[in-house]
Design an enzyme around this catalytic site. Structure first.
Site, mmCIF file in Angstrom:
data_model
loop_
_atom_site.group_PDB
_atom_site.id
_atom_site.type_symbol
_atom_site.label_atom_id
_atom_site.label_comp_id
_atom_site.label_asym_id
_atom_site.label_seq_id
_atom_site.Cartn_x
_atom_site.Cartn_y
_atom_site.Cartn_z
ATOM 1 N N HIS A 13 -4.053 13.908 0.289
ATOM 2 C CA HIS A 13 -4.280 13.022 1.435
ATOM 3 C C HIS A 13 -3.100 13.080 2.403
ATOM 4 O O HIS A 13 -3.285 13.223 3.616
ATOM 5 C CB HIS A 13 -4.496 11.581 0.957
ATOM 6 C CG HIS A 13 -4.537 10.582 2.075
ATOM 7 N ND1 HIS A 13 -5.576 10.532 2.982
ATOM 8 C CD2 HIS A 13 -3.649 9.622 2.471
ATOM 9 C CE1 HIS A 13 -5.334 9.563 3.868
ATOM 10 N NE2 HIS A 13 -4.180 9.007 3.585
ATOM 11 N N GLU A 43 -10.548 3.876 3.154
ATOM 12 C CA GLU A 43 -9.606 4.605 2.315
ATOM 13 C C GLU A 43 -9.948 4.276 0.863
ATOM 14 O O GLU A 43 -9.889 3.115 0.453
ATOM 15 C CB GLU A 43 -8.156 4.230 2.655
ATOM 16 C CG GLU A 43 -7.766 4.720 4.049
ATOM 17 C CD GLU A 43 -6.275 4.799 4.310
ATOM 18 O OE1 GLU A 43 -5.526 3.996 3.715
ATOM 19 O OE2 GLU A 43 -5.870 5.662 5.101
ATOM 20 N N THR A 82 -9.071 -5.597 3.536
ATOM 21 C CA THR A 82 -8.974 -4.657 2.423
ATOM 22 C C THR A 82 -9.896 -5.206 1.344
ATOM 23 O O THR A 82 -9.739 -6.360 0.932
ATOM 24 C CB THR A 82 -7.533 -4.563 1.898
ATOM 25 O OG1 THR A 82 -6.701 -4.019 2.932
ATOM 26 C CG2 THR A 82 -7.435 -3.673 0.673
ATOM 27 N N GLN A 120 -4.194 2.776 14.691
ATOM 28 C CA GLN A 120 -3.108 3.315 13.858
ATOM 29 C C GLN A 120 -2.311 4.388 14.607
ATOM 30 O O GLN A 120 -1.079 4.391 14.583
ATOM 31 C CB GLN A 120 -3.712 3.897 12.579
ATOM 32 C CG GLN A 120 -2.695 4.419 11.573
ATOM 33 C CD GLN A 120 -3.375 5.005 10.324
ATOM 34 O OE1 GLN A 120 -4.591 4.951 10.191
ATOM 35 N NE2 GLN A 120 -2.580 5.553 9.429
ATOM 36 N N ARG A 171 -8.392 4.080 12.883
ATOM 37 C CA ARG A 171 -7.525 5.244 13.153
ATOM 38 C C ARG A 171 -6.983 5.281 14.573
ATOM 39 O O ARG A 171 -5.880 5.792 14.807
ATOM 40 C CB ARG A 171 -8.302 6.538 12.873
ATOM 41 C CG ARG A 171 -8.828 6.669 11.461
ATOM 42 C CD ARG A 171 -7.701 6.595 10.444
ATOM 43 N NE ARG A 171 -8.220 6.718 9.079
ATOM 44 C CZ ARG A 171 -7.500 6.468 8.008
ATOM 45 N NH1 ARG A 171 -6.233 6.091 8.123
ATOM 46 N NH2 ARG A 171 -8.030 6.593 6.812
ATOM 47 N N ASP A 183 0.838 -1.196 0.000
ATOM 48 C CA ASP A 183 0.000 0.000 0.000
ATOM 49 C C ASP A 183 0.876 1.250 0.000
ATOM 50 O O ASP A 183 1.782 1.373 0.824
ATOM 51 C CB ASP A 183 -0.909 -0.011 1.231
ATOM 52 C CG ASP A 183 -2.090 0.925 1.050
ATOM 53 O OD1 ASP A 183 -2.439 1.240 -0.098
ATOM 54 O OD2 ASP A 183 -2.658 1.344 2.076
ATOM 55 N N GLU A 187 -9.088 3.971 -2.724
ATOM 56 C CA GLU A 187 -7.827 3.815 -3.452
ATOM 57 C C GLU A 187 -8.060 3.150 -4.805
ATOM 58 O O GLU A 187 -9.078 2.508 -5.035
ATOM 59 C CB GLU A 187 -6.842 2.940 -2.644
ATOM 60 C CG GLU A 187 -6.585 3.452 -1.237
ATOM 61 C CD GLU A 187 -5.403 2.787 -0.548
ATOM 62 O OE1 GLU A 187 -4.586 2.142 -1.242
ATOM 63 O OE2 GLU A 187 -5.300 2.922 0.679
ATOM 64 N N LYS A 239 -4.588 -1.887 9.810
ATOM 65 C CA LYS A 239 -4.967 -2.081 8.415
ATOM 66 C C LYS A 239 -4.876 -3.546 8.001
ATOM 67 O O LYS A 239 -4.894 -3.853 6.820
ATOM 68 C CB LYS A 239 -4.089 -1.217 7.513
ATOM 69 C CG LYS A 239 -4.374 0.273 7.690
ATOM 70 C CD LYS A 239 -3.227 1.121 7.210
ATOM 71 C CE LYS A 239 -3.523 2.594 7.367
ATOM 72 N NZ LYS A 239 -4.423 3.129 6.341
ATOM 73 N N ASP A 258 -9.080 0.301 1.611
ATOM 74 C CA ASP A 258 -8.155 -0.116 2.666
ATOM 75 C C ASP A 258 -8.760 0.306 4.008
ATOM 76 O O ASP A 258 -8.436 1.366 4.536
ATOM 77 C CB ASP A 258 -6.795 0.557 2.410
ATOM 78 C CG ASP A 258 -5.784 0.231 3.482
ATOM 79 O OD1 ASP A 258 -5.878 -0.860 4.079
ATOM 80 O OD2 ASP A 258 -4.892 1.071 3.726
ATOM 81 N N GLU A 312 -10.396 12.561 6.982
ATOM 82 C CA GLU A 312 -10.251 13.886 6.381
ATOM 83 C C GLU A 312 -11.583 14.622 6.271
ATOM 84 O O GLU A 312 -11.659 15.816 6.551
ATOM 85 C CB GLU A 312 -9.630 13.756 4.990
ATOM 86 C CG GLU A 312 -8.215 13.219 5.008
ATOM 87 C CD GLU A 312 -7.809 12.723 3.637
ATOM 88 O OE1 GLU A 312 -7.311 13.535 2.855
ATOM 89 O OE2 GLU A 312 -8.014 11.517 3.347
HETATM 90 CA CA CA Z 1 -4.055 2.907 2.548
#
Ligand code: CA
Length: 405
Positions: free
Chosen positions: A126, A192, A248, A231, A228, A119, A194, A244, A224, A354
């Site tokens: 971002h 996420e 996914t 993380q 948080r 990843d 992606e 993570k 993904d 975000e």
């Molecule tokens: Ca990611």
């Protein structure tokens, strides 16, 4: 490029995902076993059951790995032959009709065996947003960021196909960001948005960006899922790990790179010159409109963000070239996530982190409820398509519903 007209029902719909120009590759199950198929209009074509001028054994297993391993010359021959057979006026209509299965009568499975999953972190917007939240605006971009696509090695075992429920993960969390950690279900579960690149050719040594581009078989949407709170506690100094590693999700169709050729665009202006191994020989980004929707349990689906893959600071080809640059061997079925794709505005962000600025500014949904992060029962879906003249190259949907921990 214009719409290539087909005799298949639904394939000439200008807003349909799967015209003859697309021919994305998936694996389907209709009660008679899992097989490789190509989506066309409202149908999937059972490609292992039809006569094709190709090497033997490409579709014996329910995955596209053997086909990808056969190489770009076979990829191109397959595409040309199918496009002729499925075009309006083709003499093969009667023969192929019996090998079409309605899309609404199949279950879609993983389209390929993921050999490795990496990843990246290739969207400047971002990386700036997250860096500003975690380290302040002066240190938003790490010092290496403008020089190379940074990434980490993920877990191939955690990649699931769209529609697979996702269980809220447990992990070590520090409530309020200080003091002793606790082991608890994540309270800050996120997505996420992606773009995933599927590597179709092996390598064992450095690749130029052009060679890397030619080794990419196709693309999928990739979510993904990220915890948080886990993380924030674990990521120093080695990066994401358990935050993570639980799931996914990818969309069920690999959109061939060939279908996206007409949508090549040049990426953003470089702030500093790139080192030679990352210099692009031509446009390597793609103009792909992306969206995120949220559906509360029993509620209405609503779009919460729209963005585009064209703004990625590092293209998938640059990501692959950098990945191989040390001599790292790459395999057929390697999956490269782009990193969250965000635009400059709040409603162009590819993560709730975000959109809600770390939970400070909740989203208000159509039913009046608020979201800082994902709640149990919520369904999050990614949508994507490249818009041509009178046709679309659709990715299908990448969706997942959150189950309680
Ligand atoms: Ca990611």
């Amino acid at each position: 490029m214009m719409l290539m007209r087909s005799w298949i029902g639904g394939a000439n719909d200008p807003n349909g995902a799967f015209p003859l120009n697309n021919l994305p590759c998936g694996v389907f199950e209709d009660g008679r076993g899992a097989r490789c198929g190509v989506a066309i209009g409202a149908f999937v074509l059972d490609v292992g059951a039809i006569a094709l001028d190709l090497p033997d054994g490409l579709f014996e297993a329910p995955s596209w790995n053997a086909f990808m391993a056969a190489g770009p010359e076979v990829w191109a021959r397959f595409r040309t032959e199918l496009q002729a057979a499925l075009a309006e006026g083709s003499a093969r209509e009667g023969e192929l009709t019996q090998n079409l299965v309605p899309l609404d009568a199949v279950r879609l499975l993983m389209p390929f065996t993921v050999s490795e999953y990496t990843d990246f972190y290739a969207s400047r917007e971002h990386a700036s947003n997250v860096g500003t939240m975690f380290r302040g605006p002066e240190n938003a971009l790490p010092p290496n960021w403008l020089h190379m696509p940074i990434g980490y090695n993920g877990r191939a075992s955690s990649v699931v196909v769209s529609g697979t429920p996702v269980r809220r993960p447990h992990g070590q969390i520090r409530p309020g960001g200080e003091g002793m950690p606790v082991f608890a279900p994540s309270a800050r579960l996120d997505i996420e948005l992606e773009l995933g690149a599927v590597v179709g050719q092996p390598s064992d040594g450095p690749l130029s960006v052009g060679e890397a581009d030619a080794a990419i078989f196709g693309y999928v949407l990739l979510n993904d899922w990220s915890a948080r709170d886990i993380q924030a506690w674990e990521y120093v100094p080695l990066g994401p790990f358990q935050a993570k590693a639980f799931a996914t999700s990818i969309s069920p169709w690999i959109v061939p790179a060939a279908a996206l050729e007409p949508f090549r665009v040049t990426g953003p202006q470089r702030e500093v010159p790139l080192l030679d191994h990352l210099v692009e020989p031509g446009p390597m980004n793609h103009d792909i409109a992306l969206a995120v929707s949220l559906t509360p349990e029993g509620g209405e689906e609503q779009i919460i963000a729209r963005t585009n893959a064209r703004g990625l600071y590092y293209s998938p080809a640059q990501q692959l070239a950098h990945h191989a640059s040390s001599g790292c061997p790459m395999r057929v079925g390697d999956l490269l996530g782009s990193g969250t794709i965000s635009g400059a505005e709040r409603d162009q962000c590819g993560s709730l982190l975000e959109m809600t600025w770390g939970g400070e500014r909740p989203l208000t949904l159509a039913d009046g409820s608020e979201r800082r992060f994902i709640e149990d029962g919520d369904t999050l879906a990614l949508h994507g398509h490249a818009q041509g003249k009178g046709y679309r190259i659709g990715f299908g949907i990448c969706t997942g519903t959150i189950r309680p921990a």
